[in-house]
Write an enzyme that holds these catalytic residues in place. Structure first.
Site, PDB file in Angstrom:
ATOM      1  N   LYS A  49      18.903 -35.323  15.954  1.00 43.58           N
ATOM      2  CA  LYS A  49      18.141 -34.081  15.726  1.00 43.58           C
ATOM      3  C   LYS A  49      19.014 -32.848  15.984  1.00 43.58           C
ATOM      4  O   LYS A  49      18.792 -31.788  15.394  1.00 43.58           O
ATOM      5  CB  LYS A  49      16.884 -34.058  16.601  1.00 43.58           C
ATOM      6  CG  LYS A  49      15.808 -35.085  16.180  1.00 43.58           C
ATOM      7  CD  LYS A  49      15.278 -34.872  14.774  1.00 43.58           C
ATOM      8  CE  LYS A  49      14.010 -35.661  14.494  1.00 43.58           C
ATOM      9  NZ  LYS A  49      13.617 -35.663  13.064  1.00 43.58           N
ATOM     10  N   TYR A  69      18.667 -40.230  19.325  1.00 41.41           N
ATOM     11  CA  TYR A  69      17.690 -39.299  18.733  1.00 41.41           C
ATOM     12  C   TYR A  69      18.108 -37.849  18.982  1.00 41.41           C
ATOM     13  O   TYR A  69      18.059 -37.017  18.068  1.00 41.41           O
ATOM     14  CB  TYR A  69      16.308 -39.596  19.313  1.00 41.41           C
ATOM     15  CG  TYR A  69      15.177 -38.855  18.621  1.00 41.41           C
ATOM     16  CD1 TYR A  69      14.778 -39.180  17.327  1.00 41.41           C
ATOM     17  CD2 TYR A  69      14.490 -37.834  19.275  1.00 41.41           C
ATOM     18  CE1 TYR A  69      13.729 -38.505  16.699  1.00 41.41           C
ATOM     19  CE2 TYR A  69      13.442 -37.159  18.665  1.00 41.41           C
ATOM     20  CZ  TYR A  69      13.061 -37.495  17.369  1.00 41.41           C
ATOM     21  OH  TYR A  69      12.023 -36.830  16.757  1.00 41.41           O
ATOM     22  N   ASP A 113      13.639 -45.357   0.461  1.00 41.42           N
ATOM     23  CA  ASP A 113      14.352 -45.225   1.727  1.00 41.42           C
ATOM     24  C   ASP A 113      15.304 -44.032   1.610  1.00 41.42           C
ATOM     25  O   ASP A 113      16.277 -44.080   0.842  1.00 41.42           O
ATOM     26  CB  ASP A 113      15.132 -46.523   1.993  1.00 41.42           C
ATOM     27  CG  ASP A 113      15.927 -46.484   3.281  1.00 41.42           C
ATOM     28  OD1 ASP A 113      16.051 -45.397   3.894  1.00 41.42           O
ATOM     29  OD2 ASP A 113      16.432 -47.542   3.690  1.00 41.42           O
ATOM     30  N   VAL A 114      15.036 -42.979   2.374  1.00 51.42           N
ATOM     31  CA  VAL A 114      15.823 -41.739   2.221  1.00 51.42           C
ATOM     32  C   VAL A 114      17.199 -41.801   2.891  1.00 51.42           C
ATOM     33  O   VAL A 114      17.939 -40.818   2.887  1.00 51.42           O
ATOM     34  CB  VAL A 114      15.050 -40.494   2.713  1.00 51.42           C
ATOM     35  CG1 VAL A 114      13.929 -40.151   1.763  1.00 51.42           C
ATOM     36  CG2 VAL A 114      14.527 -40.667   4.124  1.00 51.42           C
ATOM     37  N   SER A 120      13.140 -31.139  16.378  1.00 53.97           N
ATOM     38  CA  SER A 120      12.415 -31.565  17.578  1.00 53.97           C
ATOM     39  C   SER A 120      12.895 -30.734  18.760  1.00 53.97           C
ATOM     40  O   SER A 120      13.942 -30.063  18.687  1.00 53.97           O
ATOM     41  CB  SER A 120      12.742 -33.039  17.808  1.00 53.97           C
ATOM     42  OG  SER A 120      12.345 -33.456  19.095  1.00 53.97           O
TER      43      SER A 120
HETATM   44  N1  LIG Z   1       5.494 -37.404  16.883  1.00 52.91           N
HETATM   45  C1  LIG Z   1       6.274 -36.721  17.715  1.00 52.91           C
HETATM   46  O1  LIG Z   1       6.014 -36.639  18.932  1.00 52.91           O
HETATM   47  C2  LIG Z   1       7.476 -35.978  17.186  1.00 52.91           C
HETATM   48  C3  LIG Z   1       8.063 -34.996  17.988  1.00 52.91           C
HETATM   49  C4  LIG Z   1       9.133 -34.244  17.489  1.00 52.91           C
HETATM   50  C5  LIG Z   1       9.603 -34.486  16.204  1.00 52.91           C
HETATM   51  N2  LIG Z   1       9.025 -35.473  15.445  1.00 52.91           N
HETATM   52  C6  LIG Z   1       9.557 -35.674  14.104  1.00 52.91           C
HETATM   53  O2  LIG Z   1       8.520 -35.422  13.182  1.00 52.91           O
HETATM   54  C7  LIG Z   1       8.813 -36.091  11.949  1.00 52.91           C
HETATM   55  C8  LIG Z   1       7.558 -36.747  11.449  1.00 52.91           C
HETATM   56  O3  LIG Z   1       7.203 -37.766  12.356  1.00 52.91           O
HETATM   57  P1  LIG Z   1       5.688 -38.155  12.702  1.00 52.91           P
HETATM   58  O4  LIG Z   1       5.439 -37.715  14.083  1.00 52.91           O
HETATM   59  O5  LIG Z   1       4.794 -37.748  11.608  1.00 52.91           O
HETATM   60  O6  LIG Z   1       5.854 -39.734  12.779  1.00 52.91           O
HETATM   61  P2  LIG Z   1       5.338 -40.889  11.807  1.00 52.91           P
HETATM   62  O7  LIG Z   1       5.967 -42.131  12.319  1.00 52.91           O
HETATM   63  O8  LIG Z   1       3.859 -40.825  11.680  1.00 52.91           O
HETATM   64  O9  LIG Z   1       5.978 -40.477  10.391  1.00 52.91           O
HETATM   65  C9  LIG Z   1       7.370 -40.609  10.100  1.00 52.91           C
HETATM   66  C10 LIG Z   1       7.483 -41.220   8.712  1.00 52.91           C
HETATM   67  O10 LIG Z   1       8.867 -41.301   8.354  1.00 52.91           O
HETATM   68  C11 LIG Z   1       9.027 -42.479   7.604  1.00 52.91           C
HETATM   69  N3  LIG Z   1      10.410 -42.922   7.586  1.00 52.91           N
HETATM   70  C12 LIG Z   1      11.158 -43.325   8.648  1.00 52.91           C
HETATM   71  N4  LIG Z   1      12.367 -43.736   8.218  1.00 52.91           N
HETATM   72  C13 LIG Z   1      12.381 -43.568   6.866  1.00 52.91           C
HETATM   73  C14 LIG Z   1      13.345 -43.823   5.848  1.00 52.91           C
HETATM   74  N5  LIG Z   1      14.545 -44.349   6.139  1.00 52.91           N
HETATM   75  N6  LIG Z   1      13.020 -43.533   4.558  1.00 52.91           N
HETATM   76  C15 LIG Z   1      11.810 -43.015   4.252  1.00 52.91           C
HETATM   77  N7  LIG Z   1      10.849 -42.773   5.167  1.00 52.91           N
HETATM   78  C16 LIG Z   1      11.149 -43.053   6.460  1.00 52.91           C
HETATM   79  C17 LIG Z   1       8.118 -43.486   8.302  1.00 52.91           C
HETATM   80  O11 LIG Z   1       7.798 -44.597   7.458  1.00 52.91           O
HETATM   81  C18 LIG Z   1       6.922 -42.638   8.668  1.00 52.91           C
HETATM   82  O12 LIG Z   1       5.866 -42.719   7.721  1.00 52.91           O
HETATM   83  C19 LIG Z   1       9.981 -37.038  12.262  1.00 52.91           C
HETATM   84  O13 LIG Z   1      11.163 -36.486  11.764  1.00 52.91           O
HETATM   85  C20 LIG Z   1      10.018 -37.074  13.777  1.00 52.91           C
HETATM   86  O14 LIG Z   1      11.302 -37.355  14.261  1.00 52.91           O
HETATM   87  C21 LIG Z   1       7.977 -36.202  15.910  1.00 52.91           C
END
Ligand SMILES: NC(=O)c1ccc[n+]([C@@H]2O[C@H](COP(=O)([O-])OP(=O)(O)OC[C@H]3O[C@@H](n4cnc5c(N)ncnc54)[C@H](O)[C@@H]3O)[C@@H](O)[C@H]2O)c1
Length: 251
Positions: free
Chosen positions: A156, A152, A60-61, A139
């Protein structure tokens, strides 16, 4: 200059998710050794069959002791960390007046505090070696206000300001810090968001049309931006957010 990561060690958080998995694959294809970490135990899938090029650490980061566990594993099993990709995150879609204190804390911790803790642990060795690159997944919500994204957008936005602050602090000591400003991406993050809407099909259409390219991103397209910023191809780029958002923020 090309982006070779031969012999480099890269730590990637959120590695079990959509963008994280794509980033792990891309760095490995380009010669890096990767410490892949995620709170989801499924991150260990990545290590199997990787011939030692990937070390997976469930953690957990948002907790400094768990961050220590990640870096200890990376350093002992792969070597000094050259690149940190702080990519873990999640969204709770609520307006400020509907957001509970616990929801606020959990979103701030997962998206912003995690970036601080990972950077804090990576930096001393990078400073000693006078080299390093840090990339955070930001984001559209880092740069514009979006409805029902109170915590959020705040998280961000904080992430982006820390990118800028650290870029200035550490530039003279060989360390670059950047962010990717992702538009909507086809990952479980987005699926969960759509499932929470009253009309997911209308939500999908609205999201796609909000991006001038008329679609959302595939995870590899965001991994490409992370990959570019991480390596020598971006050697004169620091303190920036690269908007990989299909033109969303250009309007
Ligand atoms: N999918 C979108 O539309 C979108 C848009 C803009 C930004 N993002 C950002 O992109 C990044 C990647 O997201 P994604 O789209 O691949 O989603 P995703 O849900 O597939 O992956 C995010 C990962 O982060 C992990 N995570 C969350 N909290 C954590 C914690 N406390 N410790 C360790 N791991 C943790 C989750 O288990 C998950 O596997 C994120 O930072 C998200 O905010 C996503």
């Amino acid at each position: 200059m090309g982006n070779s990561f031969e012999g480099k060690t890269v730590v990637i958080s959120g590695a079990a998710g959509g963008v994280g998995r794509a980033a792990v694959a891309q760095f490995v294809e380009n010669g890096a050794r990767v410490c892949a970490t995620d709170i989801a135990a499924s991150v260990t899938d990545l290590e199997r069959g990787s011939s030692g090029q990937i070390v997976a650490v469930p953690a957990d980061v948002t907790k400094s002791m768990e961050v220590e566990k990640i870096f200890a594993a990376a350093e002992q099993r792969l070597g000094p960390v050259d690149v940190l990709v702080s990519n873990a995150g999640f969204i709770i879609s609520k307006s400020a007046h509907d957001t509970t204190e616990d929801e606020w804390d959990s979103v701030m911790n997962a998206n912003a505090k995690s970036f601080f803790l990972m950077s804090k642990r990576a930096l001393p060795a990078m400073l000693q070696r006078r080299t390093g690159s840090i990339v955070a997944t930001g984001s559209i919500s880092s740069v514009v206000g979006l409805p029902e994204q109170a915590a959020y957008c705040a998280a961000k936005g904080a992430l982006l300001q820390l990118v800028r602050q650290m870029a200035v602090d550490y530039a003279s000591r060989g360390i670059r810090v950047n962010a990717v400003g992702a538009g909507s991406i086809n990952t479980p993050f987005l699926t969960r968001y759509l499932e929470g809407l009253e009309d997911p099909a209308a939500g999908e259409a609205a999201i796609k049309s909000a991006h001038p390219l008329g679609r959302w991103a595939e995870p590899k397209e965001i991994a490409d931006a992370i990959f570019y910023l991480s390596g020598p191809a971006a050697s004169f780029v620091t303190g920036q957010i690269l908007m990989a958002d299909g033109g969303y923020s250009a309007r």
